[in-house]
Motif scaffolding. Structure first.
Motif, PDB file in Angstrom:
ATOM      1  N   ALA A  66       0.976  -1.215   0.009  1.00 22.74           N
ATOM      2  CA  ALA A  66      -0.113   0.075   0.086  1.00 22.74           C
ATOM      3  C   ALA A  66       0.943   1.242  -0.104  1.00 22.74           C
ATOM      4  CB  ALA A  66      -0.899   0.005   1.251  1.00 22.74           C
ATOM      5  N   SER A  67       0.446   2.417  -0.627  1.00 23.48           N
ATOM      6  CA  SER A  67       1.115   3.744  -0.377  1.00 23.48           C
ATOM      7  C   SER A  67       0.013   4.701  -0.250  1.00 23.48           C
ATOM      8  CB  SER A  67       1.732   3.733  -1.666  1.00 23.48           C
ATOM      9  OG  SER A  67       0.980   3.931  -2.850  1.00 23.48           O
ATOM     10  N   LEU A  68       0.614   5.867   0.366  1.00 25.43           N
ATOM     11  CA  LEU A  68      -0.643   6.720   0.714  1.00 25.43           C
ATOM     12  C   LEU A  68       0.215   8.310   0.724  1.00 25.43           C
ATOM     13  CD1 LEU A  68      -3.523   6.930   1.651  1.00 25.43           C
ATOM     14  CD2 LEU A  68      -2.506   7.160   3.973  1.00 25.43           C
ATOM     15  N   PHE A  69      -0.486   9.322   0.168  1.00 27.06           N
ATOM     16  CA  PHE A  69      -0.094  10.873   0.431  1.00 27.06           C
ATOM     17  C   PHE A  69      -1.180  11.663   0.835  1.00 27.06           C
ATOM     18  CE2 PHE A  69      -0.799  10.050  -4.134  1.00 27.06           C
ATOM     19  CZ  PHE A  69      -1.793  11.183  -4.252  1.00 27.06           C
ATOM     20  N   SER A  70      -0.835  12.733   1.416  1.00 24.20           N
ATOM     21  CA  SER A  70      -2.043  13.596   1.787  1.00 24.20           C
ATOM     22  C   SER A  70      -1.710  15.189   1.365  1.00 24.20           C
ATOM     23  CB  SER A  70      -2.264  13.389   3.102  1.00 24.20           C
ATOM     24  OG  SER A  70      -3.510  14.224   3.529  1.00 24.20           O
ATOM     25  N   GLU A  71      -2.683  15.647   0.808  1.00 23.82           N
ATOM     26  CA  GLU A  71      -2.309  17.107   0.439  1.00 23.82           C
ATOM     27  C   GLU A  71      -2.179  18.074   1.476  1.00 23.82           C
ATOM     28  OE1 GLU A  71      -5.315  18.730  -2.283  1.00 23.82           O
ATOM     29  OE2 GLU A  71      -5.273  16.979  -3.635  1.00 23.82           O
ATOM     30  N   GLY A  72      -0.942  18.686   1.514  1.00 20.56           N
ATOM     31  CA  GLY A  72      -0.897  19.965   2.754  1.00 20.56           C
ATOM     32  C   GLY A  72       0.022  19.063   3.849  1.00 20.56           C
ATOM     33  N   TYR A  73       0.130  17.735   3.744  1.00 21.01           N
ATOM     34  CA  TYR A  73       0.993  17.165   4.890  1.00 21.01           C
ATOM     35  C   TYR A  73       2.121  16.437   4.409  1.00 21.01           C
ATOM     36  CZ  TYR A  73      -2.634  18.854   7.957  1.00 21.01           C
ATOM     37  OH  TYR A  73      -3.572  19.864   8.846  1.00 21.01           O
ATOM     38  N   GLU A  74       3.053  16.194   5.309  1.00 22.84           N
ATOM     39  CA  GLU A  74       4.197  15.562   4.588  1.00 22.84           C
ATOM     40  C   GLU A  74       4.103  13.890   5.108  1.00 22.84           C
ATOM     41  OE1 GLU A  74       7.620  17.310   6.368  1.00 22.84           O
ATOM     42  OE2 GLU A  74       7.418  19.288   5.630  1.00 22.84           O
ATOM     43  N   ALA A  75       5.014  13.382   4.365  1.00 22.32           N
ATOM     44  CA  ALA A  75       4.902  11.774   4.806  1.00 22.32           C
ATOM     45  C   ALA A  75       5.276  11.595   6.148  1.00 22.32           C
ATOM     46  CB  ALA A  75       6.172  11.128   3.755  1.00 22.32           C
ATOM     47  N   ASP A  76       5.976  12.215   6.892  1.00 19.85           N
ATOM     48  CA  ASP A  76       6.380  12.115   8.258  1.00 19.85           C
ATOM     49  C   ASP A  76       5.127  12.043   9.246  1.00 19.85           C
ATOM     50  OD1 ASP A  76       8.713  11.960   7.577  1.00 19.85           O
ATOM     51  OD2 ASP A  76       9.417  13.827   8.209  1.00 19.85           O
ATOM     52  N   ASP A  77       4.193  13.185   8.814  1.00 16.75           N
ATOM     53  CA  ASP A  77       2.972  13.459   9.230  1.00 16.75           C
ATOM     54  C   ASP A  77       1.988  12.047   9.233  1.00 16.75           C
ATOM     55  OD1 ASP A  77       3.425  15.909  10.417  1.00 16.75           O
ATOM     56  OD2 ASP A  77       3.073  16.700   8.202  1.00 16.75           O
ATOM     57  N   LEU A  78       2.007  11.534   8.258  1.00 17.44           N
ATOM     58  CA  LEU A  78       1.220  10.034   7.768  1.00 17.44           C
ATOM     59  C   LEU A  78       1.784   9.152   8.600  1.00 17.44           C
ATOM     60  CD1 LEU A  78       0.893  10.643   3.995  1.00 17.44           C
ATOM     61  CD2 LEU A  78      -1.154  10.455   5.740  1.00 17.44           C
ATOM     62  N   ILE A  79       3.351   9.078   8.566  1.00 16.98           N
ATOM     63  CA  ILE A  79       4.068   8.055   9.487  1.00 16.98           C
ATOM     64  C   ILE A  79       3.560   8.174  10.911  1.00 16.98           C
ATOM     65  CG2 ILE A  79       6.090   7.172  10.258  1.00 16.98           C
ATOM     66  CD1 ILE A  79       7.266   7.889   7.479  1.00 16.98           C
ATOM     67  N   ALA A  80       3.377   9.515  11.673  1.00 13.57           N
ATOM     68  CA  ALA A  80       3.127   9.704  12.836  1.00 13.57           C
ATOM     69  C   ALA A  80       1.708   9.529  13.193  1.00 13.57           C
ATOM     70  CB  ALA A  80       3.333  11.310  13.156  1.00 13.57           C
ATOM     71  N   THR A  81       0.636   9.616  12.279  1.00 17.25           N
ATOM     72  CA  THR A  81      -0.603   9.470  12.397  1.00 17.25           C
ATOM     73  C   THR A  81      -0.653   7.854  12.520  1.00 17.25           C
ATOM     74  OG1 THR A  81      -1.014  11.326  10.981  1.00 17.25           O
ATOM     75  CG2 THR A  81      -2.711   9.734  11.288  1.00 17.25           C
TER      76      THR A  81
END
Length: 396
Positions: free
Chosen positions: A201-216
């Protein structure tokens, strides 16, 4: 047409056949092929081969439905013998060395692409083959999957708008970084498709960095699972705890950063600043002084409170680090700014709109390789084929 198939195309035992050979044998069965299937030991055949063998050998037999029932029973017995996949319902946290919790591996895909682009990308103005970066990226993901053996895995990526949220607070955030080269941009665009091709799986989010997704996802998953973060970004050390490990793409585990614990990383970077992200710190405070102050006063708030209450004043020594008048004045003047940078820039955010608990379904790895049919789907196909054969026989 079936008799024209050469047995040379099916050299070797059936258990070593590729999925393409299984498909071809299904579509174009031949008598030599049936004889080869007969010579195989049924107990040694993979279930996919057993399904094909049952169909080929019993295609004209009156007992094909019975054979199909036996095949279904075999699949059922084999499934019961396997290790039961861990789900939310059967999670059990043990205190011994045997830990049967989920293992979620979160890969900083953006960092990994940058690493391989620096090695295989542009060199002296000459463009190398752009696919090399993506190929190395995919190879590394498969290596991580093989060595770490996670139950769940995902690759998190930056979006072109990833810096926007932090730039609302500090417009110079990462402003010193050069624009991505065109060939690297193309790799980022193709990365989600590459991950999908290898079943990750892969994921990205507008306005937020990969680090933020990892933390979430890490904050949610570590409640009942183990988490491994694959990245070289020191900011992610703030997530490390008893259930969360940070390691680089070579498998080297990060155990400490400048003698501060993970809960102090954001305070440490607020004091010293983060040159990689263009975040200013408090003038005059380097890594040694920041580490000494945090050892003595625990947090940035504790340091500033000590200065205001004159518990920390000019001439004092903190773990061997002298405090000059200028340094004390800088703490008073720039302390509030450092707090703001910590809370708005350095601390990793929970990405709004992301249901982190969904990782249990969205990031679960299949035991099958990408594109390989499941055992039960083959049984369904066999049932359909048998019904078609019986229908033709009834007409005849």
């Amino acid at each position: 047409q079936a008799d024209k198939i050469s047995m040379a195309a099916f050299a070797g035992p059936v258990s070593t056949w590729s999925q393409e050979q299984f498909r071809d044998s299904w579509l174009h069965p031949s008598r030599p092929l049936q004889r080869q299937l007969c010579r195989e030991k049924p107990s040694e055949l993979p279930l996919t081969a057993a399904a094909v063998a049952s169909f080929l050998l019993l295609k004209r037999s009156r007992t094909r439905r019975q054979a199909l029932s036996e095949l279904e029973e075999r699949i059922s017995v084999r499934s019961r013998r396997r290790t039961r996949p861990i789900s939310v319902e059967n999670l059990k946290v043990k205190n011994d060395t045997q830990d049967d919790r989920n293992l979620l591996v979160l890969v900083d895909g953006s960092g990994l692409l940058h690493i391989y682009h620096s090695v295989y990308g542009t060199d002296g103005g000459q463009m190398h083959e752009s696919h090399v970066v993506l190929r190395r990226f995919m190879q590394k993901l498969l290596t991580i999957k093989k060595t770490q053996k996670p139950s769940h895995m995902a690759v998190l990526l930056d979006h072109p708008t990833s810096r926007d949220e932090r730039r609302k607070y500090l417009d110079t955030y990462k402003a010193h970084r050069d624009e991505k080269p065109e060939d690297l941009k193309s790799q980022f665009q193709r990365a989600p498709e590459a991950c999908k091709a290898i079943g990750i799986a892969s994921l990205f989010s507008e306005g937020y960095e990969a680090d933020d997704l990892i933390a979430t996802y890490a904050r949610e998953a570590r409640k009942d699972s183990l988490v491994k973060i694959i990245s070289t970004d020191k900011d992610l050390f703030q997530l490390v705890d008893s259930n969360t490990v940070l390691m680089d793409h070579k498998g080297q585990v990060f155990t400490s950063q400048e003698n501060v614990c993970p809960t102090q990383v954001t305070d440490f970077l607020a004091l010293t600043g983060d040159t990689a992200d263009n975040i200013p710190g408090i003038p005059g405070i380097g890594p040694k002084k920041a580490s000494a102050l945090l050892t003595q006063y625990t947090s940035l708030e504790g340091i500033l409170e000590a200065v205001k209450e004159e518990k920390l004043k000019t001439g004092d020594k903190v773990h061997g680090q002298g405090m000059s008048k200028g340094l004390v004045d800088n703490l008073l003047e720039f302390g509030p700014r450092a707090l703001g940078h910590r809370d708005n820039l350095i601390e990793l955010k929970d990405v709004p709109g992301v249901d982190a608990s969904s990782f249990r379904e969205d990031f679960q790895l299949s035991t099958r390789t990408a594109g390989e049919p499941s055992e039960m789907s083959l049984v369904k196909a066999l049932k359909k084929a048998i019904e078609e054969c019986e229908a033709k026989e009834a007409i005849q």
